[in-house]
Design a protein around this motif. Structure first.
Motif, mmCIF file in Angstrom:
data_model
loop_
_atom_site.group_PDB
_atom_site.id
_atom_site.type_symbol
_atom_site.label_atom_id
_atom_site.label_comp_id
_atom_site.label_asym_id
_atom_site.label_seq_id
_atom_site.Cartn_x
_atom_site.Cartn_y
_atom_site.Cartn_z
ATOM 1 N N SER A 1 0.823 -1.209 0.000
ATOM 2 C CA SER A 1 0.000 0.000 0.000
ATOM 3 C C SER A 1 0.858 1.261 0.000
ATOM 4 O O SER A 1 0.404 2.323 -0.419
ATOM 5 N N ILE A 2 2.080 1.144 0.489
ATOM 6 C CA ILE A 2 2.876 2.353 0.704
ATOM 7 C C ILE A 2 3.240 3.047 -0.618
ATOM 8 O O ILE A 2 2.992 4.240 -0.766
ATOM 9 N N PRO A 3 3.771 2.323 -1.626
ATOM 10 C CA PRO A 3 4.003 2.985 -2.917
ATOM 11 C C PRO A 3 2.700 3.407 -3.612
ATOM 12 O O PRO A 3 2.680 4.387 -4.359
ATOM 13 N N LEU A 4 1.609 2.680 -3.305
ATOM 14 C CA LEU A 4 0.312 3.049 -3.881
ATOM 15 C C LEU A 4 -0.107 4.445 -3.440
ATOM 16 O O LEU A 4 -0.549 5.267 -4.249
ATOM 17 N N MET A 5 0.029 4.690 -2.128
ATOM 18 C CA MET A 5 -0.371 6.002 -1.617
ATOM 19 C C MET A 5 0.602 7.081 -2.043
ATOM 20 O O MET A 5 0.259 8.250 -2.089
ATOM 21 N N LYS A 6 1.823 6.668 -2.368
ATOM 22 C CA LYS A 6 2.815 7.643 -2.820
ATOM 23 C C LYS A 6 2.316 8.357 -4.083
ATOM 24 O O LYS A 6 2.521 9.560 -4.255
ATOM 25 N N ASP A 7 1.669 7.603 -4.956
ATOM 26 C CA ASP A 7 1.129 8.212 -6.182
ATOM 27 C C ASP A 7 0.222 9.380 -5.848
ATOM 28 O O ASP A 7 0.267 10.438 -6.473
ATOM 29 N N LEU A 8 -0.630 9.168 -4.845
ATOM 30 C CA LEU A 8 -1.582 10.203 -4.465
ATOM 31 C C LEU A 8 -0.873 11.384 -3.808
ATOM 32 O O LEU A 8 -1.117 12.540 -4.174
ATOM 33 N N PHE A 9 0.022 11.075 -2.867
ATOM 34 C CA PHE A 9 0.655 12.153 -2.115
ATOM 35 C C PHE A 9 1.716 12.905 -2.931
ATOM 36 O O PHE A 9 2.254 13.905 -2.465
ATOM 37 N N SER A 10 2.004 12.405 -4.131
ATOM 38 C CA SER A 10 2.905 13.196 -4.972
ATOM 39 C C SER A 10 2.223 13.622 -6.275
ATOM 40 O O SER A 10 2.873 14.032 -7.216
ATOM 41 N N TRP A 11 0.909 13.540 -6.291
ATOM 42 C CA TRP A 11 0.140 13.961 -7.465
ATOM 43 C C TRP A 11 0.228 15.488 -7.579
ATOM 44 O O TRP A 11 -0.424 16.198 -6.831
ATOM 45 N N ASP A 12 1.033 15.976 -8.490
ATOM 46 C CA ASP A 12 1.316 17.408 -8.666
ATOM 47 C C ASP A 12 1.918 18.049 -7.418
ATOM 48 O O ASP A 12 3.089 18.375 -7.396
ATOM 49 N N TYR A 13 1.099 18.252 -6.409
ATOM 50 C CA TYR A 13 1.598 18.871 -5.182
ATOM 51 C C TYR A 13 2.219 17.793 -4.315
ATOM 52 O O TYR A 13 1.591 16.781 -4.045
ATOM 53 N N LYS A 14 3.475 18.013 -3.909
ATOM 54 C CA LYS A 14 4.178 16.985 -3.130
ATOM 55 C C LYS A 14 3.922 17.162 -1.640
ATOM 56 O O LYS A 14 4.348 18.156 -1.043
ATOM 57 N N ASP A 15 3.260 16.200 -1.049
ATOM 58 C CA ASP A 15 3.037 16.210 0.396
ATOM 59 C C ASP A 15 4.311 15.711 1.058
ATOM 60 O O ASP A 15 4.539 14.511 1.167
ATOM 61 N N HIS A 16 5.146 16.634 1.489
ATOM 62 C CA HIS A 16 6.463 16.181 1.958
ATOM 63 C C HIS A 16 6.399 15.488 3.310
ATOM 64 O O HIS A 16 7.361 14.862 3.718
ATOM 65 N N PHE A 17 5.263 15.585 3.998
ATOM 66 C CA PHE A 17 5.141 14.835 5.259
ATOM 67 C C PHE A 17 5.155 13.340 4.952
ATOM 68 O O PHE A 17 5.878 12.567 5.549
ATOM 69 N N TYR A 18 4.355 12.953 3.980
ATOM 70 C CA TYR A 18 4.333 11.549 3.581
ATOM 71 C C TYR A 18 5.637 11.159 2.890
ATOM 72 O O TYR A 18 6.248 10.143 3.207
ATOM 73 N N LEU A 19 6.074 11.999 1.980
ATOM 74 C CA LEU A 19 7.237 11.632 1.171
ATOM 75 C C LEU A 19 8.523 11.567 1.988
ATOM 76 O O LEU A 19 9.359 10.697 1.768
ATOM 77 N N GLN A 20 8.661 12.488 2.962
ATOM 78 C CA GLN A 20 9.865 12.429 3.801
ATOM 79 C C GLN A 20 9.862 11.190 4.669
ATOM 80 O O GLN A 20 10.890 10.552 4.868
ATOM 81 N N ARG A 21 8.690 10.852 5.209
ATOM 82 C CA ARG A 21 8.617 9.629 6.014
ATOM 83 C C ARG A 21 8.956 8.417 5.163
ATOM 84 O O ARG A 21 9.644 7.506 5.595
ATOM 85 N N LEU A 22 8.472 8.441 3.940
ATOM 86 C CA LEU A 22 8.735 7.324 3.043
ATOM 87 C C LEU A 22 10.240 7.174 2.796
ATOM 88 O O LEU A 22 10.780 6.079 2.715
ATOM 89 N N GLU A 23 10.903 8.305 2.692
ATOM 90 C CA GLU A 23 12.339 8.290 2.486
ATOM 91 C C GLU A 23 13.083 7.759 3.704
ATOM 92 O O GLU A 23 14.124 7.130 3.595
ATOM 93 N N LYS A 24 12.510 8.033 4.881
ATOM 94 C CA LYS A 24 13.224 7.723 6.128
ATOM 95 C C LYS A 24 12.802 6.414 6.758
ATOM 96 O O LYS A 24 13.306 6.051 7.817
ATOM 97 N N VAL A 25 11.883 5.708 6.165
ATOM 98 C CA VAL A 25 11.373 4.505 6.813
ATOM 99 C C VAL A 25 12.077 3.254 6.302
ATOM 100 O O VAL A 25 12.465 3.164 5.139
ATOM 101 N N VAL A 26 12.263 2.307 7.213
ATOM 102 C CA VAL A 26 12.698 0.967 6.824
ATOM 103 C C VAL A 26 11.528 0.039 7.144
ATOM 104 O O VAL A 26 11.101 -0.045 8.296
ATOM 105 N N ILE A 27 10.991 -0.591 6.110
ATOM 106 C CA ILE A 27 9.826 -1.446 6.299
ATOM 107 C C ILE A 27 10.258 -2.908 6.284
ATOM 108 O O ILE A 27 10.793 -3.398 5.285
ATOM 109 N N ILE A 28 10.076 -3.547 7.426
ATOM 110 C CA ILE A 28 10.454 -4.958 7.561
ATOM 111 C C ILE A 28 9.167 -5.781 7.577
ATOM 112 O O ILE A 28 8.355 -5.658 8.483
ATOM 113 N N THR A 29 8.999 -6.572 6.529
ATOM 114 C CA THR A 29 7.726 -7.259 6.309
ATOM 115 C C THR A 29 7.866 -8.756 6.563
ATOM 116 O O THR A 29 8.908 -9.346 6.281
ATOM 117 N N LEU A 30 6.801 -9.345 7.093
ATOM 118 C CA LEU A 30 6.783 -10.790 7.309
ATOM 119 C C LEU A 30 6.029 -11.462 6.171
ATOM 120 O O LEU A 30 4.846 -11.171 5.965
#
Lengths: 344, 284, 286
Positions: free
Chosen positions: A102-131
């Motif tokens: 879901s995370i890259p999916l929502m990225k499309d929305l949060f970077s649609w023209d106007y960049k929501d840097h709250f979401y995008l910065q978190r995305l840059e700084k997160v390490v997602i460890i999945t089971l």
């Protein structure tokens, strides 16, 4: 390439160590009653590593329930904008491939023209460890939407269970690689894969509908009576949308004293009765089935028009939490059936 | 459940009701609401120990209210909430056809056994209905015996600090989805206090302030009205023990006003009436 | 534009005009001269105006892009933010995010055409932006007609400008109040020189001759729009040349908060300006 393994106890120790660092935010699975929730940890949090799927998704680590987007001071000379707290590095452990996707999916929305840097910065700084999944239930349908119980999309590290006590860690991204290298001590053990450890294959979760056929039906059947029939028992709460890994609607509210204020972005939901109500009193979606139609149509049709992807990962969380008995898989399968009828 | 299906078909066919709200099966161990508008749909009706939902909650919805007459399948406990709607003038008795079901107890599909609310139930046999279906069930508790909720004891034994810590932890998981409100048959306000913003009485953010305000205000609005159907707690996706709040207030209402909600449509909830002999020791 | 897309520009209220008892127009100037320098917008775009401490509210930019040094907004007091704004004075600071959304295709489609504006009540605000834009570039357009109505005389907005348009030779204004609406309210006695009748009726009886190349811009309450459309078509306007602006509830204006969409049409991004030809393809959810 080197193989990495990590035991459950080492993983717990690593997460606790990271969570004790105030410069970081760590999210992990915590048990409450019979259920597990992905929760923000501190150094003392008791982790639960034996669970099928968390009630909530990992969404709230990257798109928090509420977050400040503006701070200001109210002075007699006028308004002055103030600094916002910096966004901390994050580690999110315990989601499944349907969360991470879901995370890259929502990225499309949060970077649609106007960049929501709250979401995008978190995305840059997160390490997602999945089971990777070892269990499923009747609500799971990731494979119908191109997902997989061991899918890598959106993850930085994918853990595949090899023994009762541990996982093999698969590096998915550069961020994941760096994370393992930084914490190499925790990943040094070699675990000999045990026999009898369940592994879930794609074929264990059969494909149950064709999303393109569903989209075509939705496009043509806004006024179809089926909507009212399948969603009339929806009582219009936001449980489904808040546990959903891809629902992203929000509200913006101010909170202020005489001297200062903060503006926050808060989760909101298209299923709630007042979501679209105008100040005049007019409400374009006044009935509960109309709101549920919006939820399904947004995911299975509108989002595709905008970003070329279904905004659903097939995790089944909405169906699991809904005590009114609204089941997304049943509804989408039903739509697919109707669509097939139309093709003939 | 031949009897239920037959009655439903009768009501639909004769056009006595425009809509019937009942249960359908949901997997092997489960049931979910069913909206019946034709006899074909009526075939799906069931009633068993998994019929947990309080269907009376749908009667508050504007589109259901707009119908001329609606039938609803209800257990004794659910009917208590209907009684409250009657005494608060939220429904007209003539507009609702109650199909009362006798019920020994309900069971959660998660294997926890008999539902806790059933242990204090005084209405295994519906006390107000247009028709009662099912074999009579012996009542286990006398009507006039005050109810005591065992799970409150642990909470009451806590110090104030412990209780504060307990609720801080529990309410931290509240995501403000309002499932409690939407599932509650007595949360019928057209515009809930939390949806008001002139002024903003309750912080809509899911922060400690907002979560405390929301959950406490909701509990207080249900004081003397909650009928212990337990739906709020059951539907809460965050497993918050909301009934502890409601049950404390129920015990309070019994103690102070000798009142239990939902039995007699002619009587008024204590907080909407005034009697000279009421104990006013809360005024200091 | 700031890096934080939710950060508003600070603006000073330089003028307040009480249009009707519950409607005001603010003239706003950018506090930061460099922003003032760079800022530009097009007719039809909107913004989010904030009363700090109360929140944000969405209105169109009611002034014309041809007037460079300021922007104006007109709002009716209905909720939390507008009540707060209504209590403000000249010199106070408010926030503004924008401009957002699409605009009227002036250069592409309106140049060289006859233009008819039809507005009701506060719906004149978005239309007024286009009217001034057209009047400031008057020689690029053929005939300009305006039909404007409100419930009562009191409810007519921009009264001073109505007078100006009435006096101009290059504009044909028909103003009207609803039947019964000419009764003076609030103690003011007015000698009404306009029509009495609902906007669609007055439009139909006017001297305006529609044609398939003519442009119409319509804005007002939903009921007025509903009855105006068939009249316009009867007069010879075609749906492709009839424009309106959609108004759904919005929180972000940026295509993210998810509440303004009508089907796959995001009012904040694909709109708010839409032709009737396009609107008729969308689900009835506005």
């Amino acid at each position: 390439m080197a193989e990495y393994y990590i035991t459950q106890s080492k993983m717990t120790a690593l997460l606790k160590e990271l969570a004790s660092d105030s410069g970081m935010e760590v999210f992990g699975p915590v048990k409450k009653g019979n259920d597990v929730f992905i929760s923000k940890m501190d150094g003392k949090t008791e982790l639960c590593l034996d669970y099928f799927i968390s009630v909530n998704s990992i969404k709230e680590a990257i798109f928090p329930r509420f977050e400040p987007i503006l701070k200001y001071k109210l002075r007699s000379e006028g308004v002055e904008l103030a600094e916002l707290p910096p966004i901390k590095p994050l580690v999110v452990f315990g989601g499944h491939p349907c969360d991470a996707a879901s995370i890259p999916l929502m990225k499309d929305l949060f970077s649609w023209d106007y960049k929501d840097h709250f979401y995008l910065q978190r995305l840059e700084k997160v390490v997602i460890i999945t089971l990777a999944c070892v269990e499923k239930d009747e609500n799971c349908f990731c494979t119908s939407l191109g997902g997989s119980p061991h899918g890598e999309t959106g993850s930085d590290i994918l853990l595949e269970r090899v023994s009762k006590d541990g996982w093999q860690a698969k590096i998915v991204s550069e961020k994941g690689k760096k994370f393992i290298e930084t914490h190499l001590d925790f990943f040094r053990d070699t675990i000999t894969p045990e026999k009898g450890i369940p592994k879930l294959q794609d074929k264990d979760i059969p494909v149950m509908f064709q999303s393109d056929r569903v989209k075509k039906w939705i496009e043509k059947n806004f006024d179809h009576p089926l909507w009212e029939e399948v969603a009339s028992n929806c009582w219009s709460c936001a449980a489904c949308t808040y546990v959903c890994p891809t629902c992203h609607c929000f509200d913006i509210t101010d909170d202020a004293t005489m001297w200062e204020g903060v503006r926050t972005k808060n989760w909101d939901a298209c299923t709630l009765p007042f979501f679209t109500k105008h100040a005049s009193g007019h409400n374009p979606r006044s009935q509960s089935y109309e709101r549920y139609r919006q939820r399904i149509s947004h995911k299975y049709s509108y989002y595709i028009d905008l970003f070329n992807h279904v905004s659903c990962t097939g995790c089944g969380r909405c169906s699991r939490v809904c005590k009114a008995g609204v089941n997304i898989l049943d509804i989408v399968k039903r739509i697919d059936e109707e669509s097939k009828k139309g093709e003939k | 459940m031949q009897e239920l299906v037959k009655k439903a078909k009768e009501l639909i066919e004769s056009k006595e009701v425009d809509l019937l709200i009942g249960y359908q099966s949901d997997g092997e161990k489960g049931a979910k609401p069913l909206f019946v508008k034709n006899t074909q749909q009526a075939e799906k009706l069931i009633f068993n120990q998994y019929c947990l939902n309080n269907l009376v909650t749908y009667l508050k919805r504007p589109d259901v209210k707009a119908l001329k007459k609606v039938a609803v399948v209800a257990k004794g406990c659910d009917i208590r909430s209907f009684v409250m709607l009657l005494s608060e003038n939220q429904v007209s008795r003539d507009a609702i056809f109650i199909i009362g079901m006798t019920c020994d107890h309900v069971v959660s599909p998660d294997g926890t056994g008999e539902n806790e609310k059933c242990t204090t139930c005084k209405v295994h046999n519906p006390h107000l209905a247009d028709v009662v279906l099912g074999a009579p069930v012996p009542e286990k508790i006398a009507k006039d015996k005050p109810v005591h909720y065992a799970q409150l004891e642990k909470l009451n034994a806590m110090s104030q600090e412990e209780r504060w810590a307990f609720w801080q932890e529990e309410l931290s998981r509240c995501i403000r989805c309002y499932a409690c409100r939407q599932a509650c048959p007595l949360c019928y306000c057209e515009r809930c206090i939390v949806d008001f913003n002139t002024p903003q009485w309750i912080d809509t953010r899911s922060n400690p302030r907002g979560n405390f305000a929301w959950n406490i205000v909701r509990a207080l609005h249900l004081a003397g009205r909650c009928i212990n159907c337990g739906e709020c707690e059951r539907v809460c996706p965050a497993n918050i023990p909301l009934m502890l709040l409601n049950q404390s207030l129920q015990e309070e209402a019994q103690e102070k006003f000798a009142w239990e909600a939902g039995y007699d449509p002619e009587s008024q909830p204590p907080l909407t009436t005034f009697r000279k002999e009421d104990d006013e020791d809360f005024i200091r | 534009m700031p890096e934080n897309i939710y950060e508003p520009y600070l603006m000073e209220i330089t003028e307040i005009l009480q249009e009707t008892p519950d409607t005001q127009t603010f003239r706003l100037a950018f506090k930061d001269p460099s922003v003032k320098e760079k800022f530009s917008f097009k007719a039809g775009q909107f913004g989010l105006y904030s009363a700090f401490g109360a929140g944000e509210s969405t209105f169109c930019i009611a002034s014309s892009p041809t007037r460079k040094d300021y922007i104006e907004c007109t709002f009716r007091t209905t909720g939390r933010v507008t009540s707060e704004l209504a209590n403000m004075n000249v010199g106070d600071t408010i926030g503004f995010r924008g401009p957002y959304g699409n605009s009227f295709p002036l250069e592409e489609k309106f140049y060289g055409k006859n233009i008819t504006f039809v507005a009701g009540g506060i719906g004149l605000a978005p239309v007024r932006c286009v009217i001034w834009n057209v009047l400031d570039l008057r020689d690029k357009f053929k005939d300009v007609h305006i039909v404007y109505g409100a419930r009562t005389y009191t409810d007519l907005t921009y009264k001073h400008e109505l007078k100006e348009w009435e006096e101009r030779k290059d504009v044909h204004l028909v103003k009207t109040v609803d039947p019964g609406g000419d009764t003076p309210e609030c103690g003011c006695t007015v000698k009404w020189n306009g029509c009495v009748g609902f906007v669609p009726t007055v439009l139909e009886q006017s001297t305006i001759k529609g044609g398939k190349d003519d442009i119409a811009v319509v804005c007002g309450p939903p009921i007025m729009i509903k009855f105006t459309l068939p009249v316009l078509e009867k007069m010879g306007f075609v749906p492709e040349n009839i424009y309106t602006t959609l108004e759904n509830k919005m929180k972000c204006g940026l295509g993210k908060c998810g509440r303004c969409n009508v089907g796959n049409f995001y009012v904040c991004k694909h709109g708010p300006v839409i032709s009737y030809a396009d609107l008729s393809k969308l689900p009835q959810e506005y």
